[in-house]
Design an enzyme around this catalytic site. Structure first.
Site, short mmCIF file in Angstrom:
data_model
loop_
_atom_site.label_atom_id
_atom_site.label_comp_id
_atom_site.label_asym_id
_atom_site.label_seq_id
_atom_site.Cartn_x
_atom_site.Cartn_y
_atom_site.Cartn_z
N SER A 1 0.84 -1.21 0.00
CA SER A 1 0.00 0.00 0.00
C SER A 1 0.86 1.25 0.00
O SER A 1 2.01 1.23 0.42
CB SER A 1 -0.88 0.03 1.25
OG SER A 1 -1.63 -1.15 1.35
N1 SAH Z 1 0.77 -5.24 4.51
C1 SAH Z 1 1.29 -5.70 3.24
C2 SAH Z 1 0.30 -5.46 2.14
C3 SAH Z 1 0.10 -6.69 1.33
S1 SAH Z 1 -1.22 -6.66 0.17
C4 SAH Z 1 2.66 -5.10 2.96
O1 SAH Z 1 3.15 -4.30 3.76
O2 SAH Z 1 3.24 -5.49 1.95
C5 SAH Z 1 -2.41 -7.71 0.97
C6 SAH Z 1 -2.02 -9.13 1.16
O3 SAH Z 1 -3.14 -9.80 1.74
C7 SAH Z 1 -1.68 -9.89 -0.10
O4 SAH Z 1 -0.35 -10.36 -0.02
C8 SAH Z 1 -2.69 -11.04 -0.13
O5 SAH Z 1 -2.16 -12.26 -0.61
C9 SAH Z 1 -3.06 -11.15 1.33
N2 SAH Z 1 -4.34 -11.82 1.63
C10 SAH Z 1 -5.52 -11.73 0.96
N3 SAH Z 1 -6.44 -12.52 1.55
C11 SAH Z 1 -5.83 -13.12 2.61
C12 SAH Z 1 -6.26 -14.06 3.60
N4 SAH Z 1 -7.50 -14.57 3.63
N5 SAH Z 1 -5.36 -14.45 4.53
C13 SAH Z 1 -4.09 -13.98 4.53
N6 SAH Z 1 -3.62 -13.10 3.61
C14 SAH Z 1 -4.48 -12.67 2.66
#
Ligand code: SAH
Length: 268
Positions: free
Chosen positions: A112
């Site tokens: 993000s």
């Molecule tokens: N906080 C992260 C943002 C990652 S984007 C950072 O700093 O990089 C959001 C992430 O949520 C993605 O990697 C996606 O695979 C994950 N995601 C989506 N649904 C999920 C679930 N049910 N359980 C765990 N992770 C999930």
């Protein structure tokens, strides 16, 4: 659910990557061996810290811009000023690491933009003096937000459903040696009951609704911050939802519109 760590540390680029070509403090680069090259023969890219234009100055400028946007929590800004975001993105994107933009991290997911990360952390942290207790993060991604959370709370449990990103986050975080960050590979939909109750829960992916399990695993006095669909007729729009669990019950507050990757079930 936690997994062992088989791969060796990856060399991360310095910042900005292109400065290495012009910096006088960097050792001459040996020619690349294109055929028959083995990993250990690759010339290393040396960090360019100490040449005046290091990443710290660029990070402070990012923090100043966040403060101008009205994001003023000192603990959150301090964390954002110290964690090197450029270490969490691919080499080709290093020069954009401190712009207020989301960036791809592989497997169709994104880190993000700093303004949104800062806003969510401020909401999570709001009105809570000192460190937060245990926090659950849904969606580890590249591990950047988990690194920020490390200095804001006592323990961080961070779940990622994509094995490739779980591994990437582990590699990215290795150099920081954050003993209070626990990376978990699995589906975050049911939360992570073993770490509950949580002082805070933060999600980086948005679903149709906030799973009941997350609310159940929130401590009384705890807060959840998550993107959620703005409604069936909202054409895919999302809003940021803040849920406070109080002695009297659950209080939901709808904040501004946001855009996050979808919350998905299962692992891959
Ligand atoms: N906080 C992260 C943002 C990652 S984007 C950072 O700093 O990089 C959001 C992430 O949520 C993605 O990697 C996606 O695979 C994950 N995601 C989506 N649904 C999920 C679930 N049910 N359980 C765990 N992770 C999930």
């Amino acid at each position: 659910m936690t997994s062992p760590n088989p791969s060796s540390a990856r060399q991360r680029p310095g910042f900005p990557a292109k400065l290495a070509l012009h910096s006088t403090s960097v050792a001459p680069v040996r020619p690349f061996i294109l055929a028959g090259q083995i990993a250990s023969q690759r010339p290393t890219i040396k960090p360019v810290y100490g040449v005046g234009l290091d990443s710290s100055a660029v990070r402070q400028s990012m923090v100043a811009k966040l403060a101008q946007q009205g994001l003023t929590n000192p603990a959150v800004l301090q964390a954002m000023g110290s964690i090197e975001r450029h270490r969490f993105v691919d080499t080709a994107l290093v020069n954009q690491a401190y712009e207020d933009t989301s960036l791809p991290i592989g497997l169709g997911q994104t880190i993000s933009k700093p303004g949104v990360v800062c806003r969510m952390l401020e909401l999570l942290y709001q009105g809570r003096p000192g460190r937060l207790g245990r926090v659950l993060e849904i969606g580890t991604g590249c591990g950047y937000q988990a690194a920020l959370l490390s200095s804001l709370c006592t323990e961080v449990y961070s779940i990622e459903r994509l094995r490739g990103l779980h591994d990437k986050a582990r590699d990215n975080l290795r150099h920081l040696r954050l003993a209070n960050v626990h990376l978990l590979f699995g589906d975050g939909m049911p939360g992570y009951a073993r770490g509950a109750p949580y002082a805070g829960i933060i999600a980086a992916a948005g679903g149709e609704a906030v799973p009941q399990a997350w609310i159940d695993q929130l401590a009384v006095g705890g807060r959840l911050v998550a993107p959620v669909s703005a409604g069936a007729s909202s054409a895919g729009k999302q809003v940021l939802m803040v849920i406070d669990k109080t002695e009297q019950g659950v209080v939901q507050t709808v904040m501004e519109g946001v855009f996050f990757v979808p919350l998905k079930s299962g692992i891959a």
